[in-house]
Design a protein around this motif. Structure first.
Motif, short mmCIF file in Angstrom:
data_model
loop_
_atom_site.label_atom_id
_atom_site.label_comp_id
_atom_site.label_asym_id
_atom_site.label_seq_id
_atom_site.Cartn_x
_atom_site.Cartn_y
_atom_site.Cartn_z
N HIS A 98 0.84 -1.18 0.00
CA HIS A 98 0.00 0.00 0.00
C HIS A 98 0.89 1.24 0.00
CE1 HIS A 98 -3.55 -2.46 0.88
NE2 HIS A 98 -2.79 -3.11 1.75
N ALA A 99 0.61 2.13 -0.91
CA ALA A 99 1.39 3.37 -1.02
C ALA A 99 0.59 4.52 -0.41
CB ALA A 99 1.69 3.68 -2.48
N THR A 100 1.32 5.38 0.27
CA THR A 100 0.70 6.58 0.84
C THR A 100 1.45 7.80 0.35
OG1 THR A 100 2.09 6.44 2.81
CG2 THR A 100 -0.06 5.37 2.91
N LEU A 101 0.72 8.88 0.14
CA LEU A 101 1.31 10.13 -0.32
C LEU A 101 1.53 11.03 0.89
CD1 LEU A 101 2.22 11.91 -2.66
CD2 LEU A 101 -0.13 12.76 -2.84
N GLU A 102 2.79 11.30 1.21
CA GLU A 102 3.10 12.16 2.34
C GLU A 102 4.43 12.86 2.09
OE1 GLU A 102 3.87 10.11 5.97
OE2 GLU A 102 4.79 8.38 4.97
N VAL A 103 4.59 14.00 2.72
CA VAL A 103 5.83 14.77 2.63
C VAL A 103 6.43 14.83 4.02
CG1 VAL A 103 6.87 16.99 2.07
CG2 VAL A 103 4.95 16.14 0.71
N ARG A 104 7.60 14.22 4.17
CA ARG A 104 8.27 14.23 5.47
C ARG A 104 9.42 15.22 5.41
NH1 ARG A 104 7.48 8.58 4.89
NH2 ARG A 104 9.64 8.33 4.24
N ARG A 105 9.45 16.13 6.35
CA ARG A 105 10.50 17.16 6.41
C ARG A 105 11.37 16.93 7.63
NH1 ARG A 105 6.72 22.35 6.44
NH2 ARG A 105 6.03 21.17 8.27
N ILE A 106 12.66 17.18 7.46
CA ILE A 106 13.60 16.97 8.56
C ILE A 106 13.23 17.82 9.76
CG2 ILE A 106 16.01 17.28 9.26
CD1 ILE A 106 16.86 16.59 6.44
N ARG A 107 12.82 19.06 9.52
CA ARG A 107 12.54 19.96 10.64
C ARG A 107 11.38 19.49 11.50
NH1 ARG A 107 10.18 25.16 7.25
NH2 ARG A 107 8.21 24.21 6.57
N GLY A 182 28.04 14.83 7.88
CA GLY A 182 27.51 13.50 8.18
C GLY A 182 26.19 13.57 8.91
N ALA A 183 26.04 14.55 9.80
CA ALA A 183 24.77 14.72 10.52
C ALA A 183 23.64 15.07 9.56
CB ALA A 183 24.92 15.80 11.59
N ALA A 184 23.93 15.95 8.61
CA ALA A 184 22.91 16.30 7.63
C ALA A 184 22.52 15.09 6.79
CB ALA A 184 23.43 17.43 6.73
N LEU A 185 23.51 14.29 6.39
CA LEU A 185 23.23 13.08 5.62
C LEU A 185 22.41 12.09 6.43
CD1 LEU A 185 23.61 11.17 3.21
CD2 LEU A 185 25.81 10.49 4.20
N ALA A 186 22.81 11.91 7.72
CA ALA A 186 22.08 10.97 8.57
C ALA A 186 20.63 11.39 8.73
CB ALA A 186 22.77 10.89 9.94
N SER A 187 20.39 12.67 8.96
CA SER A 187 19.01 13.15 9.12
C SER A 187 18.19 12.93 7.85
CB SER A 187 19.03 14.64 9.48
OG SER A 187 19.72 14.86 10.70
N ILE A 190 17.33 9.22 7.58
CA ILE A 190 16.31 8.83 8.56
C ILE A 190 14.92 9.25 8.11
CG2 ILE A 190 15.47 9.30 10.90
CD1 ILE A 190 18.47 9.61 11.68
N VAL A 191 14.81 10.48 7.63
CA VAL A 191 13.49 11.02 7.29
C VAL A 191 12.98 10.46 5.97
CG1 VAL A 191 12.24 13.15 6.76
CG2 VAL A 191 13.87 13.10 8.65
N ARG A 192 13.88 10.24 5.00
CA ARG A 192 13.45 9.86 3.66
C ARG A 192 13.29 8.35 3.46
NH1 ARG A 192 14.32 14.01 -0.09
NH2 ARG A 192 13.88 15.98 1.00
N ARG A 193 13.79 7.53 4.36
CA ARG A 193 13.69 6.09 4.12
C ARG A 193 12.22 5.66 4.08
NH1 ARG A 193 11.87 3.90 8.62
NH2 ARG A 193 12.53 4.63 10.68
N PRO A 194 11.90 4.58 3.31
CA PRO A 194 10.51 4.10 3.24
C PRO A 194 10.04 3.59 4.59
CG PRO A 194 11.86 3.17 1.46
CD PRO A 194 12.80 3.82 2.41
N ARG A 195 8.74 3.67 4.78
CA ARG A 195 8.16 3.15 6.01
C ARG A 195 8.14 1.62 5.97
NH1 ARG A 195 5.93 6.77 9.36
NH2 ARG A 195 5.17 8.77 8.56
N PRO A 196 8.59 0.96 7.05
CA PRO A 196 8.46 -0.50 7.12
C PRO A 196 7.04 -0.86 7.54
CG PRO A 196 9.50 0.31 9.09
CD PRO A 196 9.27 1.52 8.21
#
Length: 290
Positions: A98-107, A182-187, A190-196
């Protein structure tokens, strides 16, 4: 073995482990660990490796460079642990998805108060390093930026060291800058990975915990070197006997700053430890729904 080499080996080994495990997982047709335990274990491993690397760096490097770079080494290992743990999480598999449309922002996932303080501390570190670099002089061996000099009169002058000039500030700025990238990349990871699979609130709570760990590691990355720079600069200012009165004010301000930074370190340490799940879920529940 050089402390720098040890830190590099630690980071390489962690990356190799995740690549091997990722391939083995796909070859066996299994899903990696769910959001809960996998990333937490990797964060703990990064924390442990960071402590080891930091201790090794303390006795490495000439004329105090090792202790100055111990905190960036610690922060980099913690950040790599966070990134590796998050990369092991993949989207749910199976014949029906199932796909969901959402926008996840780091902030949306950042701990706002801690982020504000860490950002201000980073800017303060940059400003102080620029000031100490401009004020530095070469020492008696010709090493640029290791001494603070003042002309007391037409025929007399004083110089003292160590001073956090370019000899220290340039490698420190490079190490901290690499850690913050590295912190910016890590964030972002974390935010952009697909939901399990599983509960969305649990997933958002896990993201909040991971981003908080990144911000806390960044705080350690910045605060510990700034404590060292502040104490070193204050000591050098006090040792110049013909110092103007405003140097006393500046030196005492640097000492007070070091005390405040110790409090920040405690805050960051609390964020790196396993958090109370209810707090993380409360933060996740406050995220905007799209």
């Amino acid at each position: 073995m050089s402390g720098v080499v040890v830190v590099a080996l630690v980071l390489i080994v962690m990356v190799v482990v995740v690549v091997v495990r990722h391939r083995a997982t796909h070859a066996g047709g299994r899903q990696p660990d769910a959001v809960g335990l996998g990333p937490a274990r990797w964060r703990a491993l990064g924390l442990a490796m960071g402590l080891i690397a930091g201790v090794l760096m303390l006795n490495d490097g000439g004329l105090g460079r090792g202790p100055l770079l111990a905190a960036p080494a610690f922060g980099l290992c913690v950040l790599v642990g966070v990134i590796v743990g998050e990369l092991l999480i993949t989207a749910p598999g199976g014949p029906i998805r199932h796909a969901t449309l959402e926008v996840r922002r780091i902030r949306d996932y950042l701990p706002r108060r801690l982020t504000t303080v860490v950002t201000a501390t980073t800017a303060l570190l940059g400003g102080i390093l620029v000031a100490t670099t401009l004020a530095g002089s070469a020492d008696d061996q010709g090493r640029a930026g290791r001494s603070l000099a003042r002309q007391c009169s037409a025929i007399m002058g004083e110089a003292t060291g160590p001073w956090p000039g370019s000899y220290y500030s340039v490698p420190l700025a490079l190490a901290v800058g690499l850690g913050l990238l590295g912190a910016a990349l890590a964030s972002r990871v974390i935010v952009r990975r697909p939901r399990p699979g599983g509960d969305r609130a649990d997933d958002d709570a896990a993201r909040c915990r991971a981003v908080s760990a990144v911000v806390a590691a960044s705080g350690v990355l910045v605060a510990v070197p700034l404590i060292g720079v502040s104490l070193t600069a204050a000591g050098a200012l006090f040792r110049i006997s013909c110092r103007p009165e405003w140097w006393n004010t500046l030196a005492w301000s640097l000492l007070l700053l070091a005390v405040a930074l110790v409090i920040l370190l405690g805050w960051c340490a609390a964020s790196l430890l396993p958090p109370i799940s209810g707090l993380a879920r409360a933060r996740a529940a406050s995220l905007p729904t799209r």
